[in-house]
Design a protein around this motif. Structure first.
Motif: not given
Length: 301
Positions: A89-96, A274-286
């Motif tokens: 819910a907070e932080g920075v999502l670095r998105l291409g 996304v990198r293989s494995g469990a996505p980080p929280p910000a990516v889950r929000r995306l």
């Protein structure tokens, strides 16, 4: 200095005694007294006047009390922010980012802002291969990409597909289609193809070249070099007959004497890398935002 020592200092000051502070903290009184004395020794100050039944702050203690409260508040704020980041819910999502078509990216970002108002999005525009490399290295959390079906070390999550178009001279017999019927690759097999070099966009180049093999057709003869889309379209209008293939970014370019026909059974898929494995929280929000944007509206199929 430990946070718990500051917490004990505040509790003793507010409760007026070590016993009541211990009750409030649900620990034994000796632990409170011991930690406060350790804090006093570390700071080289006497923080409490212990000469009477009710413990009182010394002048040094009164001065340090608001600082202790501020440190504890900052620590609590740090915990809260960390919890928000963990929840995505907070932080920075670095998105291409990827260009067009339409307003999909803006709708996704708007949905993400509704889901996580405190999550900041940092967009990066780069060539497709660079976007993939940045995700693989961890410099980007995720990236939109077109075309590739598999990339080592990355998961590609298909999002949507867009049609590919053939651009050819408006005077060419294949340019006219009263019923809007898409062209098939076999109809274009004799016409020189201006295809961007593989180094410019490997996934797209491979998508187009593989389509001929999938259809059991020989690739068309190579046409003059592809430069930019605008320059290539201008040359198609004036040079000997040739054609190129492209996807829309911001509508079909209005170039005189050039006609556009959709290609049958040939689309380009946009995926989230996304990198293989469990996505980080910000990516889950995306991903939640993408699901909302891609889901059909109520009452529609």
């Amino acid at each position: 200095m430990e946070l718990r020592q500051l917490a004990y200092l505040v509790a003793v000051a507010e409760e007026g005694g070590f016993g009541r502070a211990a009750e409030r903290l649900s620990i034994v009184q000796s632990a409170v007294s011991q930690q406060v004395r350790r804090l006093e020794r570390e700071l080289g100050l006497v923080l409490f006047d212990r000469s009477s039944r009710r413990i009182r702050l010394t002048a040094a203690g009164e001065r340090l009390l608001p600082e202790a409260r501020a440190v504890l508040a900052a620590a609590e704020q740090t915990r809260r922010v960390a919890a928000e980041i963990t929840a995505g819910a907070e932080g920075v999502l670095r998105l291409g980012a990827v260009h067009g078509p339409g307003d999909r990216l803006y709708r996704v970002l708007a949905a993400l802002a509704e889901l996580a108002p405190q999550l900041r999005v940092r967009l990066t525009r780069a060539a497709p291969t660079q976007r993939l490399a940045l995700v693989r290295s961890g410099a980007l959390d995720a990236a939109f990409v077109r075309g590739p079906a598999a990339v080592p070390g990355l998961d590609l999550l298909p999002l949507w597909s867009d049609p590919l178009y053939a651009a050819l001279p408006a005077v060419h017999p294949l340019a006219a289609a009263a019923d809007g019927t898409p062209l098939r690759l076999g109809q274009l097999a004799h016409l020189p193809l201006r295809l961007a070099p593989r180094t410019d966009n490997p996934p797209f180049h491979e998508l187009v070249t593989a389509a001929w093999h999938t259809a059991g057709l020989a690739p068309p003869p190579p046409g003059p070099p592809f430069t930019t889309l605008r320059e290539t379209l201008t040359e198609i209008a004036d040079d000997p007959p040739s054609w190129t293939v492209f996807y829309q970014v911001s509508g079909l370019p209005p170039v005189p004497r050039v006609a556009y026909r959709p290609l049958a059974d040939l689309t380009v898929t946009t995926s989230l890398a996304v990198r293989s494995g469990a996505p980080p929280p910000a990516v889950r929000r995306l991903l939640q935002a993408l699901h909302l944007v891609n889901s059909p509206a109520p009452g529609r199929s």
